[in-house]
Design a protein around this motif. Sequence first.
Motif, PDB file in Angstrom:
ATOM      1  N   LEU A 158       0.829  -1.204   0.000  1.00 50.05           N
ATOM      2  CA  LEU A 158       0.000   0.000   0.000  1.00 50.05           C
ATOM      3  C   LEU A 158       0.862   1.252   0.000  1.00 50.05           C
ATOM      4  CD1 LEU A 158      -2.814   1.254   0.001  1.00 50.05           C
ATOM      5  CD2 LEU A 158      -2.727   1.225   2.502  1.00 50.05           C
ATOM      6  N   ARG A 159       1.959   1.234   0.735  1.00 52.56           N
ATOM      7  CA  ARG A 159       2.870   2.387   0.728  1.00 52.56           C
ATOM      8  C   ARG A 159       3.392   2.653  -0.682  1.00 52.56           C
ATOM      9  NH1 ARG A 159       4.234  -0.501   5.394  1.00 52.56           N
ATOM     10  NH2 ARG A 159       3.740   0.663   7.297  1.00 52.56           N
ATOM     11  N   GLU A 160       3.819   1.606  -1.363  1.00 49.21           N
ATOM     12  CA  GLU A 160       4.380   1.772  -2.712  1.00 49.21           C
ATOM     13  C   GLU A 160       3.306   2.172  -3.718  1.00 49.21           C
ATOM     14  OE1 GLU A 160       7.317   1.810  -5.739  1.00 49.21           O
ATOM     15  OE2 GLU A 160       7.275   2.157  -3.593  1.00 49.21           O
ATOM     16  N   ILE A 161       2.144   1.549  -3.648  1.00 47.22           N
ATOM     17  CA  ILE A 161       1.053   1.906  -4.555  1.00 47.22           C
ATOM     18  C   ILE A 161       0.665   3.366  -4.349  1.00 47.22           C
ATOM     19  CG2 ILE A 161      -1.386   1.498  -5.073  1.00 47.22           C
ATOM     20  CD1 ILE A 161      -0.793  -1.504  -4.391  1.00 47.22           C
ATOM     21  N   THR A 162       0.620   3.802  -3.095  1.00 43.59           N
ATOM     22  CA  THR A 162       0.277   5.190  -2.801  1.00 43.59           C
ATOM     23  C   THR A 162       1.359   6.130  -3.321  1.00 43.59           C
ATOM     24  OG1 THR A 162      -1.010   4.562  -0.871  1.00 43.59           O
ATOM     25  CG2 THR A 162      -0.258   6.838  -0.957  1.00 43.59           C
ATOM     26  N   ARG A 163       2.614   5.799  -3.081  1.00 43.31           N
ATOM     27  CA  ARG A 163       3.723   6.637  -3.555  1.00 43.31           C
ATOM     28  C   ARG A 163       3.664   6.812  -5.060  1.00 43.31           C
ATOM     29  NH1 ARG A 163       8.623   6.256  -5.932  1.00 43.31           N
ATOM     30  NH2 ARG A 163       8.454   4.010  -6.149  1.00 43.31           N
ATOM     31  N   VAL A 164       3.504   5.708  -5.761  1.00 42.67           N
ATOM     32  CA  VAL A 164       3.458   5.766  -7.214  1.00 42.67           C
ATOM     33  C   VAL A 164       2.163   6.433  -7.682  1.00 42.67           C
ATOM     34  CG1 VAL A 164       3.419   4.354  -9.307  1.00 42.67           C
ATOM     35  CG2 VAL A 164       4.993   3.799  -7.473  1.00 42.67           C
ATOM     36  N   GLY A 165       1.055   6.143  -6.995  1.00 38.21           N
ATOM     37  CA  GLY A 165      -0.224   6.739  -7.373  1.00 38.21           C
ATOM     38  C   GLY A 165      -0.245   8.241  -7.215  1.00 38.21           C
ATOM     39  N   LEU A 166       0.515   8.766  -6.268  1.00 35.32           N
ATOM     40  CA  LEU A 166       0.560  10.219  -6.073  1.00 35.32           C
ATOM     41  C   LEU A 166       1.527  10.902  -7.032  1.00 35.32           C
ATOM     42  CD1 LEU A 166       0.422  10.420  -2.186  1.00 35.32           C
ATOM     43  CD2 LEU A 166      -1.421  10.819  -3.829  1.00 35.32           C
ATOM     44  N   TYR A 167       2.347  10.128  -7.709  1.00 37.54           N
ATOM     45  CA  TYR A 167       3.299  10.689  -8.669  1.00 37.54           C
ATOM     46  C   TYR A 167       2.590  11.214  -9.915  1.00 37.54           C
ATOM     47  CZ  TYR A 167       7.402  10.988 -11.692  1.00 37.54           C
ATOM     48  OH  TYR A 167       8.384  11.426 -12.533  1.00 37.54           O
ATOM     49  N   LEU A 168       1.509  10.548 -10.328  1.00 34.56           N
ATOM     50  CA  LEU A 168       0.774  10.934 -11.537  1.00 34.56           C
ATOM     51  C   LEU A 168      -0.632  11.400 -11.154  1.00 34.56           C
ATOM     52  CD1 LEU A 168       1.746   7.856 -13.726  1.00 34.56           C
ATOM     53  CD2 LEU A 168       2.690  10.155 -13.900  1.00 34.56           C
ATOM     54  N   ASP A 169      -0.978  12.623 -11.532  1.00 35.13           N
ATOM     55  CA  ASP A 169      -2.293  13.175 -11.182  1.00 35.13           C
ATOM     56  C   ASP A 169      -3.438  12.274 -11.626  1.00 35.13           C
ATOM     57  OD1 ASP A 169      -0.879  15.304 -10.193  1.00 35.13           O
ATOM     58  OD2 ASP A 169      -1.587  16.752 -11.671  1.00 35.13           O
ATOM     59  N   GLY A 170      -3.292  11.623 -12.760  1.00 35.54           N
ATOM     60  CA  GLY A 170      -4.353  10.766 -13.281  1.00 35.54           C
ATOM     61  C   GLY A 170      -4.602   9.529 -12.437  1.00 35.54           C
ATOM     62  N   SER A 171      -3.680   9.215 -11.546  1.00 36.34           N
ATOM     63  CA  SER A 171      -3.827   8.039 -10.682  1.00 36.34           C
ATOM     64  C   SER A 171      -4.515   8.351  -9.362  1.00 36.34           C
ATOM     65  CB  SER A 171      -2.452   7.430 -10.391  1.00 36.34           C
ATOM     66  OG  SER A 171      -1.840   7.008 -11.579  1.00 36.34           O
ATOM     67  N   PHE A 172      -4.764   9.629  -9.074  1.00 34.50           N
ATOM     68  CA  PHE A 172      -5.383  10.002  -7.799  1.00 34.50           C
ATOM     69  C   PHE A 172      -6.711   9.273  -7.556  1.00 34.50           C
ATOM     70  CE2 PHE A 172      -3.277  14.462  -7.233  1.00 34.50           C
ATOM     71  CZ  PHE A 172      -2.022  13.880  -7.276  1.00 34.50           C
ATOM     72  N   PRO A 173      -7.625   9.230  -8.551  1.00 31.23           N
ATOM     73  CA  PRO A 173      -8.913   8.560  -8.294  1.00 31.23           C
ATOM     74  C   PRO A 173      -8.765   7.071  -7.957  1.00 31.23           C
ATOM     75  CG  PRO A 173      -9.105   9.991 -10.195  1.00 31.23           C
ATOM     76  CD  PRO A 173      -7.636   9.915  -9.854  1.00 31.23           C
ATOM     77  N   SER A 174      -7.903   6.358  -8.674  1.00 32.10           N
ATOM     78  CA  SER A 174      -7.761   4.923  -8.386  1.00 32.10           C
ATOM     79  C   SER A 174      -7.057   4.698  -7.051  1.00 32.10           C
ATOM     80  CB  SER A 174      -7.038   4.199  -9.525  1.00 32.10           C
ATOM     81  OG  SER A 174      -5.730   4.687  -9.695  1.00 32.10           O
ATOM     82  N   THR A 175      -6.154   5.603  -6.670  1.00 27.93           N
ATOM     83  CA  THR A 175      -5.502   5.498  -5.368  1.00 27.93           C
ATOM     84  C   THR A 175      -6.519   5.715  -4.254  1.00 27.93           C
ATOM     85  OG1 THR A 175      -3.410   6.257  -6.316  1.00 27.93           O
ATOM     86  CG2 THR A 175      -3.637   6.401  -3.918  1.00 27.93           C
TER      87      THR A 175
END
Length: 98
Positions: free
Chosen positions: A36-53
Motif C-alpha cells: 500500500l505504501r508503494e502503490i500510494t507513492r506511485v499513485g501520487l506521482y501521476l495526477d491521473g492516478s489520484f482517483p484509483s488510489t
Amino acid sequence: MRTPDEVRRTYDRLTAALDRRPLPDPGGFVLDGNALREITRVGLYLDGSFPSTAELWQEVAAAVSGSALTFRGAAVGPLPVDCRAPVDRIDPHGREAA
C-alpha cells in the motif's frame, strides 16, 4: 473534505492494519502495508492516478474495518503504473521508460 492530518491518520491506520494482517486478493496479489505504501507513492506521482488510489484506500478501509466481506482488489489491478519501476524512470503514461 478531509484535512491533511485526517489523511495522514487514515494512511497510518491502513498501513499498520495491513502490516498486521495482509489482505489476499482472489487474483493472487497480497496487499500488505509495504504494498500500500508503494502503490500510494506511485499513485501520487501521476495526477491521473489520484482517483484509483483513493478508490483503493476506500476499499482497504472497508476491508480492514470488517464492513466488506472480502477484499476484491478491484482498485489494485491492473495498477496504473509499474510499481517495480523507480519513480524517476516512469514515463507520463505510467510505464517504465526505456
